[in-house]
Scaffold this motif. Structure first.
Motif, short mmCIF file in Angstrom:
data_model
loop_
_atom_site.label_atom_id
_atom_site.label_comp_id
_atom_site.label_asym_id
_atom_site.label_seq_id
_atom_site.Cartn_x
_atom_site.Cartn_y
_atom_site.Cartn_z
N PHE A 1 35.51 12.54 -2.85
CA PHE A 1 36.86 12.75 -2.36
C PHE A 1 36.98 12.37 -0.90
CE2 PHE A 1 40.03 15.52 -0.30
CZ PHE A 1 41.16 14.95 -0.86
N GLY A 2 35.99 12.75 -0.08
CA GLY A 2 36.03 12.40 1.34
C GLY A 2 36.06 10.90 1.54
N ARG A 3 35.27 10.17 0.77
CA ARG A 3 35.24 8.71 0.87
C ARG A 3 36.58 8.11 0.49
NH1 ARG A 3 34.63 5.19 -3.28
NH2 ARG A 3 34.04 3.03 -2.77
N ALA A 4 37.14 8.55 -0.65
CA ALA A 4 38.41 8.02 -1.10
C ALA A 4 39.52 8.32 -0.10
CB ALA A 4 38.76 8.59 -2.47
N CYS A 5 39.49 9.50 0.47
CA CYS A 5 40.50 9.87 1.47
C CYS A 5 40.33 9.01 2.72
CB CYS A 5 40.35 11.35 1.80
SG CYS A 5 41.81 12.06 2.58
N ALA A 6 39.10 8.79 3.13
CA ALA A 6 38.84 7.97 4.31
C ALA A 6 39.36 6.55 4.12
CB ALA A 6 37.34 7.95 4.62
N LEU A 7 39.08 5.96 2.95
CA LEU A 7 39.52 4.59 2.71
C LEU A 7 41.05 4.50 2.63
CD1 LEU A 7 36.84 3.45 0.12
CD2 LEU A 7 37.03 2.77 2.50
N THR A 8 41.68 5.51 2.05
CA THR A 8 43.14 5.51 1.97
C THR A 8 43.77 5.58 3.35
OG1 THR A 8 43.09 6.55 -0.21
CG2 THR A 8 45.13 6.74 1.04
N ALA B 1 38.10 9.94 -8.42
CA ALA B 1 38.51 10.27 -7.06
C ALA B 1 39.87 9.66 -6.73
CB ALA B 1 37.46 9.78 -6.06
N GLU B 2 40.13 8.47 -7.26
CA GLU B 2 41.41 7.81 -6.99
C GLU B 2 42.60 8.61 -7.52
OE1 GLU B 2 38.18 4.82 -6.78
OE2 GLU B 2 38.71 6.44 -8.16
N ASP B 3 42.38 9.44 -8.54
CA ASP B 3 43.48 10.24 -9.08
C ASP B 3 43.99 11.26 -8.07
OD1 ASP B 3 43.53 9.09 -11.69
OD2 ASP B 3 41.74 10.24 -12.21
N LEU B 4 43.19 11.58 -7.07
CA LEU B 4 43.56 12.59 -6.09
C LEU B 4 44.29 12.02 -4.88
CD1 LEU B 4 40.17 14.54 -6.07
CD2 LEU B 4 42.21 15.08 -7.41
N MET B 5 44.27 10.70 -4.72
CA MET B 5 44.69 10.12 -3.46
C MET B 5 46.20 10.13 -3.24
SD MET B 5 41.89 10.11 -2.37
CE MET B 5 42.67 9.99 -0.77
N GLY B 6 46.99 10.01 -4.32
CA GLY B 6 48.43 10.09 -4.14
C GLY B 6 48.84 11.44 -3.61
N MET B 7 48.23 12.50 -4.15
CA MET B 7 48.53 13.85 -3.68
C MET B 7 48.03 14.04 -2.25
SD MET B 7 49.99 16.67 -4.38
CE MET B 7 50.17 16.65 -6.17
N ALA B 8 46.85 13.52 -1.96
CA ALA B 8 46.32 13.65 -0.60
C ALA B 8 47.22 12.97 0.42
CB ALA B 8 44.91 13.07 -0.52
N LEU B 9 47.68 11.77 0.10
CA LEU B 9 48.55 11.04 1.02
C LEU B 9 49.86 11.80 1.23
CD1 LEU B 9 48.84 8.47 2.71
CD2 LEU B 9 49.86 7.37 0.70
N TYR B 10 50.40 12.34 0.17
CA TYR B 10 51.62 13.15 0.28
C TYR B 10 51.41 14.33 1.22
CZ TYR B 10 55.01 16.73 -1.13
OH TYR B 10 55.97 17.72 -1.14
N LEU B 11 50.31 15.04 1.06
CA LEU B 11 50.08 16.26 1.82
C LEU B 11 49.68 16.00 3.27
CD1 LEU B 11 48.24 18.37 -0.89
CD2 LEU B 11 50.62 18.61 -0.13
N LEU B 12 49.31 14.76 3.60
CA LEU B 12 48.88 14.44 4.96
C LEU B 12 49.93 13.66 5.74
CD1 LEU B 12 45.17 13.49 4.19
CD2 LEU B 12 45.95 15.49 5.51
#
Length: 267
Positions: free
Chosen positions: A29-36, A235-246
């Motif tokens: 998750f940390g890696r996917a978030c970092a790349l996003t 991990a990619e399934d979490l990135m839309g939500m992460a981007l929204y929340l950040l």
């Protein structure tokens, strides 16, 4: 008059030049978030206990045109957390986002699990995030920055598990409580605090579930039987939500445990 967000909805997801600390940056998750965040113009401090793994993520960040620094450190003590915060400030002069993607599990039924193992899970999943929240949140309050904090919870913060998860489930229940109480404490400062709670998704800790051996297949089949969408998470399934929340898109969302679980908690 039409507001700018309605004219340009994608502007609500702008993270250009925002500075993020990501703990557990070498994990899935940390890696996917970092790349996003990097690919969208964010500036990152990547934090983990492994230099080699951090170097791999840093290389990938640069491949997508991102900017990042690395720090080999875990927030085990207040001094560690302060050093992580100070490294970000020294590198970039400010902090806008805090992503706590680190985590740990040591399974075992309570009658067999050593106290040291239980405490290791609680230290990694509760103590470390609390310390990072303390030092970065204090900086935000004193600086007047309306920061965004994102933690990783789990469906196990809400549901028990019959596989010896007294440490992990307890720690993720604490993550949920910490999310809510910090959200209410910090709302007056315009700081938002939310968590993502996935079901089983592909990571280093769960790689064995994707194997073809008997245990992996049986566990995967049992897990899939509880997920209406019929697959395990990536991990990619979490990135839309992460981007929204950040990003500003979630400016009126705080104290929420956002389940990204293929329908697991709906059934």
């Amino acid at each position: 008059m039409i507001s700018e967000p309605l004219r340009n909805p994608l502007s609500m997801f702008d993270t250009r030049d925002k500075v993020a600390i990501i703990t557990g940056a070498s994990g899935s998750f940390g890696r996917a978030c970092a790349l996003t965040l990097a690919s969208l113009g964010g500036k990152l401090l990547l934090v983990s206990g492994s230099q080699d793994e951090l170097n791999d993520v840093l290389r990938e960040v640069k491949e997508v045109g991102g900017e990042a620094r690395v720090l080999v450190r875990r927030p085990d003590t207040l001094e560690d957390a302060e050093a992580i915060r100070d490294a970000a400030l020294e590198a970039y002069g400010r902090i806008d986002q805090l992503v706590i993607a680190s985590g740990f599990n040591k399974a075992g039924f309570i009658q067999d699990l050593p106290l040291d193992d239980w405490e290791a899970v609680m230290n990694a999943n509760v103590r470390g995030p609390w310390l990072m929240a303390k030092v970065v949140g204090t900086y935000w309050i004193e600086s007047g920055i309306k920061g965004k904090m994102l933690m990783m919870s789990s469906v196990r913060g809400r549901h028990g598990n019959y596989s010896g998860y007294t440490g992990y489930c307890t720690s993720k229940g604490a993550t949920d409580a910490l999310t809510r109480v910090l959200a209410t404490e910090w709302a007056q400062y315009g700081i938002t605090v939310n968590s993502i709670a996935p079901t089983v998704f592909r990571s280093k800790l769960t790689a064995w579930m994707w194997s073809d051996d008997e245990v992996g297949q049986a566990t995967r089949k049992r897990s899939l039987s509880r997920i209406p969408l019929g697959r395990l998470g990536e991990a990619e399934d979490l990135m839309g939500m992460a981007l929204y929340l950040l990003t500003p898109a979630s400016s009126f969302c705080t104290g929420q445990i956002m389940y990204v679980d293929g329908g697991y908690t709906a059934g």
